[in-house]
Design a protein around this motif. Structure first.
Motif, PDB file in Angstrom:
ATOM      1  N   ILE A   1       0.858  -1.192   0.000  1.00  0.00           N
ATOM      2  CA  ILE A   1       0.000   0.000   0.000  1.00  0.00           C
ATOM      3  C   ILE A   1       0.891   1.237   0.000  1.00  0.00           C
ATOM      4  O   ILE A   1       1.637   1.479   0.948  1.00  0.00           O
ATOM      5  CB  ILE A   1      -0.923   0.025   1.240  1.00  0.00           C
ATOM      6  CG1 ILE A   1      -1.783  -1.239   1.277  1.00  0.00           C
ATOM      7  CG2 ILE A   1      -1.788   1.280   1.239  1.00  0.00           C
ATOM      8  CD1 ILE A   1      -2.620  -1.371   2.544  1.00  0.00           C
TER       9      ILE A   1
ATOM     10  N   ALA B   1       7.839  15.661  -3.182  1.00  0.00           N
ATOM     11  CA  ALA B   1       8.058  16.974  -2.551  1.00  0.00           C
ATOM     12  C   ALA B   1       9.460  17.125  -1.977  1.00  0.00           C
ATOM     13  O   ALA B   1       9.936  18.239  -1.803  1.00  0.00           O
ATOM     14  CB  ALA B   1       7.038  17.170  -1.430  1.00  0.00           C
ATOM     15  N   GLY B   2      10.131  16.018  -1.674  1.00  0.00           N
ATOM     16  CA  GLY B   2      11.392  16.074  -0.944  1.00  0.00           C
ATOM     17  C   GLY B   2      12.502  16.780  -1.703  1.00  0.00           C
ATOM     18  O   GLY B   2      12.383  17.097  -2.890  1.00  0.00           O
TER      19      GLY B   2
ATOM     20  N   PHE C   1       0.616   8.820   5.964  1.00  0.00           N
ATOM     21  CA  PHE C   1      -0.822   8.525   6.057  1.00  0.00           C
ATOM     22  C   PHE C   1      -1.091   7.111   6.576  1.00  0.00           C
ATOM     23  O   PHE C   1      -2.242   6.694   6.656  1.00  0.00           O
ATOM     24  CB  PHE C   1      -1.474   8.697   4.675  1.00  0.00           C
ATOM     25  CG  PHE C   1      -1.169  10.035   4.057  1.00  0.00           C
ATOM     26  CD1 PHE C   1      -1.925  11.150   4.387  1.00  0.00           C
ATOM     27  CD2 PHE C   1      -0.104  10.186   3.187  1.00  0.00           C
ATOM     28  CE1 PHE C   1      -1.626  12.389   3.845  1.00  0.00           C
ATOM     29  CE2 PHE C   1       0.205  11.421   2.642  1.00  0.00           C
ATOM     30  CZ  PHE C   1      -0.552  12.526   2.969  1.00  0.00           C
TER      31      PHE C   1
ATOM     32  N   VAL D   1       9.414   4.326  -0.800  1.00  0.00           N
ATOM     33  CA  VAL D   1       9.537   3.150   0.063  1.00  0.00           C
ATOM     34  C   VAL D   1       8.736   1.978  -0.506  1.00  0.00           C
ATOM     35  O   VAL D   1       9.272   0.882  -0.722  1.00  0.00           O
ATOM     36  CB  VAL D   1       9.101   3.495   1.505  1.00  0.00           C
ATOM     37  CG1 VAL D   1       9.067   2.251   2.374  1.00  0.00           C
ATOM     38  CG2 VAL D   1      10.040   4.536   2.104  1.00  0.00           C
ATOM     39  N   GLY D   2       7.436   2.214  -0.790  1.00  0.00           N
ATOM     40  CA  GLY D   2       6.592   1.130  -1.298  1.00  0.00           C
ATOM     41  C   GLY D   2       7.072   0.616  -2.649  1.00  0.00           C
ATOM     42  O   GLY D   2       7.076  -0.599  -2.902  1.00  0.00           O
TER      43      GLY D   2
ATOM     44  N   GLY E   1       3.395   5.947   4.020  1.00  0.00           N
ATOM     45  CA  GLY E   1       4.083   7.138   4.510  1.00  0.00           C
ATOM     46  C   GLY E   1       3.362   7.763   5.687  1.00  0.00           C
ATOM     47  O   GLY E   1       2.871   7.068   6.590  1.00  0.00           O
TER      48      GLY E   1
ATOM     49  N   MET F   1      18.212  15.106  -0.364  1.00  0.00           N
ATOM     50  CA  MET F   1      19.504  14.986   0.332  1.00  0.00           C
ATOM     51  C   MET F   1      19.630  13.578   0.898  1.00  0.00           C
ATOM     52  O   MET F   1      18.673  13.052   1.472  1.00  0.00           O
ATOM     53  CB  MET F   1      19.570  15.976   1.501  1.00  0.00           C
ATOM     54  CG  MET F   1      19.726  17.400   1.076  1.00  0.00           C
ATOM     55  SD  MET F   1      19.889  18.488   2.499  1.00  0.00           S
ATOM     56  CE  MET F   1      18.262  18.407   3.200  1.00  0.00           C
TER      57      MET F   1
ATOM     58  N   LEU G   1      -0.732  -0.640  -4.571  1.00  0.00           N
ATOM     59  CA  LEU G   1      -1.920   0.218  -4.572  1.00  0.00           C
ATOM     60  C   LEU G   1      -1.532   1.652  -4.237  1.00  0.00           C
ATOM     61  O   LEU G   1      -0.808   1.893  -3.277  1.00  0.00           O
ATOM     62  CB  LEU G   1      -2.948  -0.263  -3.535  1.00  0.00           C
ATOM     63  CG  LEU G   1      -3.321  -1.749  -3.499  1.00  0.00           C
ATOM     64  CD1 LEU G   1      -4.510  -1.956  -2.552  1.00  0.00           C
ATOM     65  CD2 LEU G   1      -3.636  -2.289  -4.872  1.00  0.00           C
TER      66      LEU G   1
ATOM     67  N   THR H   1      -6.232   4.115  -6.425  1.00  0.00           N
ATOM     68  CA  THR H   1      -6.846   3.007  -5.681  1.00  0.00           C
ATOM     69  C   THR H   1      -6.510   3.189  -4.199  1.00  0.00           C
ATOM     70  O   THR H   1      -5.366   2.974  -3.787  1.00  0.00           O
ATOM     71  CB  THR H   1      -6.302   1.650  -6.189  1.00  0.00           C
ATOM     72  OG1 THR H   1      -6.551   1.571  -7.598  1.00  0.00           O
ATOM     73  CG2 THR H   1      -6.956   0.484  -5.487  1.00  0.00           C
ATOM     74  N   THR H   2      -7.502   3.613  -3.438  1.00  0.00           N
ATOM     75  CA  THR H   2      -7.258   3.908  -2.020  1.00  0.00           C
ATOM     76  C   THR H   2      -7.555   2.696  -1.153  1.00  0.00           C
ATOM     77  O   THR H   2      -8.690   2.207  -1.130  1.00  0.00           O
ATOM     78  CB  THR H   2      -8.150   5.086  -1.560  1.00  0.00           C
ATOM     79  OG1 THR H   2      -7.885   6.197  -2.406  1.00  0.00           O
ATOM     80  CG2 THR H   2      -7.879   5.465  -0.117  1.00  0.00           C
TER      81      THR H   2
END
Ligand SMILES: Cc1cc2nc3c(=O)[nH]c(=O)nc-3n(C[C@H](O)[C@H](O)[C@H](O)COP(=O)(O)OP(=O)(O)OC[C@H]3O[C@@H](n4cnc5c(N)ncnc54)[C@H](O)[C@@H]3O)c2cc1C
Length: 269
Positions: free
Chosen positions: A9, A44-45, A211, A14-15, A209, A48, A32, A176-177
């Protein structure tokens, strides 16, 4: 039989990296993503790659961050090779400028702390700093050099990573949430989405993340929450080659040759 072995998810860095590795191991992976893949924190990052602690709370993470940084050259080479895309990975290091009246003492404390953590940060005479980056302000009172640090164009990296994951067999489901992790007899069986469809799999990996805590069906062991950050993209007359930072923000170089961006530097306050 479930259509997938694993559901991941969240299609951030990371995912997507987890999904890629699992697919390379021969597993059938569904990734997903509630929005456009890669467009939350990973977009957004600033990019670094710094194992240096920015607060005392992050000191315990330093060994983990050092290990992660040491894997980056191989990881980047592999992602660029599979995807055929460049990621703007740079290894020139970072310069930190100190402005306080007590800058020299602050510098000694910083160097001592970093050496104790195994980070070879060096004091940098200001005239040397100006030779390395002619545009830096003459108002700095001391400087440190972090030769081991790197940076990456995180937008280019996530796009390359998603392409690599796709070509390695990961099935990506944008828009897809995931709403709920399904559990039967104490064992996870899949994921129910916001529109009611069910993805079945033996294993589910939560990589949503900031969320992650909002998913139903898991105990939120880490109280993750989104926090605000601001970035500005600049085109400069004199491109910089090092990450430059101070207490109030940082500037990260961007390789203008990496499509689709023409960003030379990003800054955050
Ligand atoms: C302004 C800013 C600057 C930063 N600078 C740096 C830096 O210089 N260096 C550094 O190392 N880190 C930096 N970071 C942090 C870094 O960006 C994050 O740690 C990293 O991108 C996290 O990746 P992630 O995959 O965990 O999260 P994300 O990229 O946020 O990915 C999570 C994904 O999960 C999806 N998702 C969430 N809920 C659901 C759901 N229910 N169903 C399906 N999908 C869902 C989201 O849409 C999102 O795409 C910065 C962050 C910000 C905001």
């Amino acid at each position: 039989m479930p259509s997938h072995d694993v559901i991941v998810i969240g299609a951030g860095l990371v995912g997507s990296a987890i999904a890629l590795r699992l697919a390379q191991e021969g597993l059938r992976v569904a990734l997903l993503e509630k929005n456009a893949p890669g467009h939350e924190a990973s977009w957004a990052g600033a990019g670094m790659l710094s194992p240096a602690p920015d607060t005392s709370a992050s000191i315990p993470l330093v060994p983990f961050s050092r290990a992660s940084l040491s894997l980056y050259p191989q990881f980047i080479a592999e992602i660029e090779d599979i995807s055929g895309r460049r990621t703007g990975y740079r290894t020139e290091g970072a310069i930190e400028l100190l402005f306080s009246a007590d800058a020299e003492r602050e510098l000694s404390t910083l160097i001592a702390l970093h050496h104790a953590l195994g980070l070879p940060t060096e004091p940098l005479p200001l005239d040397e700093a100006i030779k390395m980056e002619p545009e830096i302000t003459r108002r700095a009172r001391a400087a440190a050099y972090f030769p081991y640090e790197a940076c990456v164009d995180n937008r280019a990296l996530i796009e390359a990573l998603l392409a690599a994951a796709s070509s390695s067999g990961v099935e990506l489901f944008p828009d897809t949430t995931a709403r709920q992790i399904m559990i039967e007899h104490g064992r996870c069986t899949g994921v129910r989405t916001e529109n009611g469809s069910l993805f079945e799999a033996r294993d589910v990996i939560v990589a949503a993340g900031a969320f992650s805590r909002f998913l139903e069906g898991i105990v939120p062991r880490l109280a993750t929450r989104p926090i605000r950050g601001q970035m500005v993209a600049l085109r400069s007359q004199q491109p910089i080659s090092h990450v430059i930072r101070c207490e109030r923000g940082y500037i990260v170089p961007r390789d203008a040759a990496v499509p689709p961006q023409a960003i030379i530097a990003t800054a955050s306050c």
